[in-house]
Enzyme design. Structure first.
Site, PDB file in Angstrom:
ATOM      1  N   GLU A   1     107.323  93.716  53.694  1.00  0.00           N
ATOM      2  CA  GLU A   1     108.452  93.801  53.132  1.00  0.00           C
ATOM      3  C   GLU A   1     107.925  95.275  52.571  1.00  0.00           C
ATOM      4  OE1 GLU A   1     111.988  91.684  52.008  1.00  0.00           O
ATOM      5  OE2 GLU A   1     111.617  89.879  53.402  1.00  0.00           O
TER       6      GLU A   1
ATOM      7  N   GLU B   1     109.198  84.068  50.850  1.00  0.00           N
ATOM      8  CA  GLU B   1     109.174  83.863  49.127  1.00  0.00           C
ATOM      9  C   GLU B   1     109.650  82.832  48.756  1.00  0.00           C
ATOM     10  OE1 GLU B   1     110.549  88.570  49.210  1.00  0.00           O
ATOM     11  OE2 GLU B   1     112.166  87.184  48.745  1.00  0.00           O
TER      12      GLU B   1
END
Length: 440
Positions: free
Chosen positions: A347, A168
């Site tokens: 995720e 991320e």
């Protein structure tokens, strides 16, 4: 929908964690401090005033934690390596005691027939690099990260299922350097934009370095929060396009197209990063997989006050709208627009206000979230998206960054006072789902 028949037989079912959020042992066996250790020490940064000194004590409990994974029937486990644990200063000598921990963890996973998926950077930058060169604000970090990546790949490449460079980068750059929600807590849009570019360069340099020492599948993990205009207004559509550009296209375009999106460069204006053609060539390294982290959508309204998301399926304890349909739509979109390599959902999960009641955690909301998102994923596969695995976030309740220990994402409830793990009802549901899939 009978989900068992929508995924390929070798589809990997897993769960994910990160080093800073679960390991603890913050100063043990030669580990150096990270920017999160420093951030936690600053008053007012963490909602409950907590820190990561102990977290879930996974450093000392990894063997029993792997046994819990095996009990769930997991095929795979995604975890991150703490850079300051294996190289305390972010450059110079390696810490053999730190590498020995990951060596033991990988051995334990393989012995349990669980495929280890490694992430090199999940936000815990060595504090020494932040203090000496400014961390991600400096281009000097690029070769240092590549050296770190090469060493991890050299040591572990032949024993792990994959290695991802970054987790991320949007969060690292925007939340860490523009909004100050995350470490190191800075507030400069120009710095954040430059950091994002250095992250992308470091990703490319790391891929290139690792290719020289291993044949392990290599990729990157991006968080995608699709933007939806709240109303059919030109202003809302324009704002949603900018949001999409900052969150999705800013990271996908340089990796898969070799350029940053022109509309976002224009939007950033003087705050746009300094970029050379050689930089872009470095970033555009061929990948073996793309990791996508998906939690919710952005509902973009330019009205004052903004129009609220409808929340037909409710909201998580983070206040995020539950909108599984966006997962299908987004995966189809990026597959058509970018032709990426195989995708892993690295995720997906929800924070819920869980409570232990009579020895169990009845988290029906999480079960519903899991089921509806797996249905959305199955539909994306049916529509032609090449998805190879799914990792629930997270295996354990853990340190949720600036929220401290106030938010619970885990399949296992953690009593932080005793470090007792308790399987929630969602863990039992996921275990049964995996068992049914394998028995089909």
């Amino acid at each position: 929908m009978d989900l068992r028949h929508h995924f390929r037989p070798d589809f990997e079912w897993g769960a994910a964690t990160s080093a800073a959020q679960i390991e603890g042992a913050a100063t043990q066996d030669g580990k150096g401090p990270s920017i999160w250790d420093s951030f936690c020490a600053e008053p007012g940064r963490i909602q409950d005033g907590s820190n990561i000194d102990m977290a879930c004590d996974h450093y000392h409990r990894f063997e029993s934690d792997v046994a819990l994974m095996k009990g769930l029937g997991l095929d795979a486990y995604r975890f991150s390596i703490a850079w300051p644990r294996v190289q305390p200063a972010g450059e110079g000598p390696w810490n053999e005691a730190g590498f020995a921990f990951y060596d033991r963890l990988i051995d334990a996973l393989r012995a349990a027939d669980i495929r280890p998926h490694v992430t090199l950077y999940h936000w815990d930058l060595p504090l020494a690099l932040h203090q000496r060169i400014g961390g991600w604000t400096s281009p000097d970090i690029v070769p240092l990260f590549a050296d770190y990546a090469r060493e991890v790949a050299r040591r572990f490449g032949d024993r792990v299922a994959s290695i991802a460079t970054l987790n991320e980068p949007w969060c690292v750059a925007t939340l860490g350097y523009e909004t100050a929600q995350f470490a190191p807590g800075q507030t400069s849009r120009a710095a954040a934009a430059q950091v994002s570019h250095h992250l992308m360069m470091a990703h490319g340099a790391a891929i290139k370095a690792m290719r020289g020492v291993c044949t392990t599948p290599l990729g990157v993990v991006l968080n995608h929060t699709p933007a939806f205009a709240a109303e059919a207004l030109e202003a809302d559509r324009r704002a949603a396009r900018i949001d999409d550009g900052l969150n999705v296209r800013w990271y996908m375009d340089p990796i898969f197209r070799g350029s940053y999106p022109a509309d976002i460069l224009e939007y950033l204006g003087a705050d746009a990063p300094r970029v050379t053609p050689d930089d872009l060539a470095l970033i555009q390294q061929p990948l073996d997989f793309l990791g996508v982290n998906f939690y919710t959508r952005s509902f973009i309204s330019t009205q004052q006050p903004p129009k609220a998301a409808p929340g037909k399926h409710g909201f998580t304890d983070m206040g995020w709208e539950i909108y599984p349909k966006a997962l299908t739509q987004h995966l189809v979109r990026i597959s058509r627009e970018y032709s990426p390599p195989p995708i892993f959902i690295t995720e997906n999960g929800m924070a819920n206000a869980d409570a232990v009641i009579d020895g169990r955690v009845p988290d029906e909301e999480r079960i519903r979230y899991l089921r509806t998102h797996l249905e959305a994923l199955a539909l994306a596969v049916e529509l032609g998206v090449d998805v190879r695995g799914y990792f629930y976030w997270s295996l354990f309740d853990n340190f949720e960054w600036n929220s401290g220990y106030t938010k619970r994402f885990g399949l296992f409830h953690v009593d932080y006072a005793t470090q007792t793990r308790l399987a929630k009802d969602s863990a039992h549901w996921y275990r049964n789902f995996i068992a049914d899939f394998k028995a089909r």
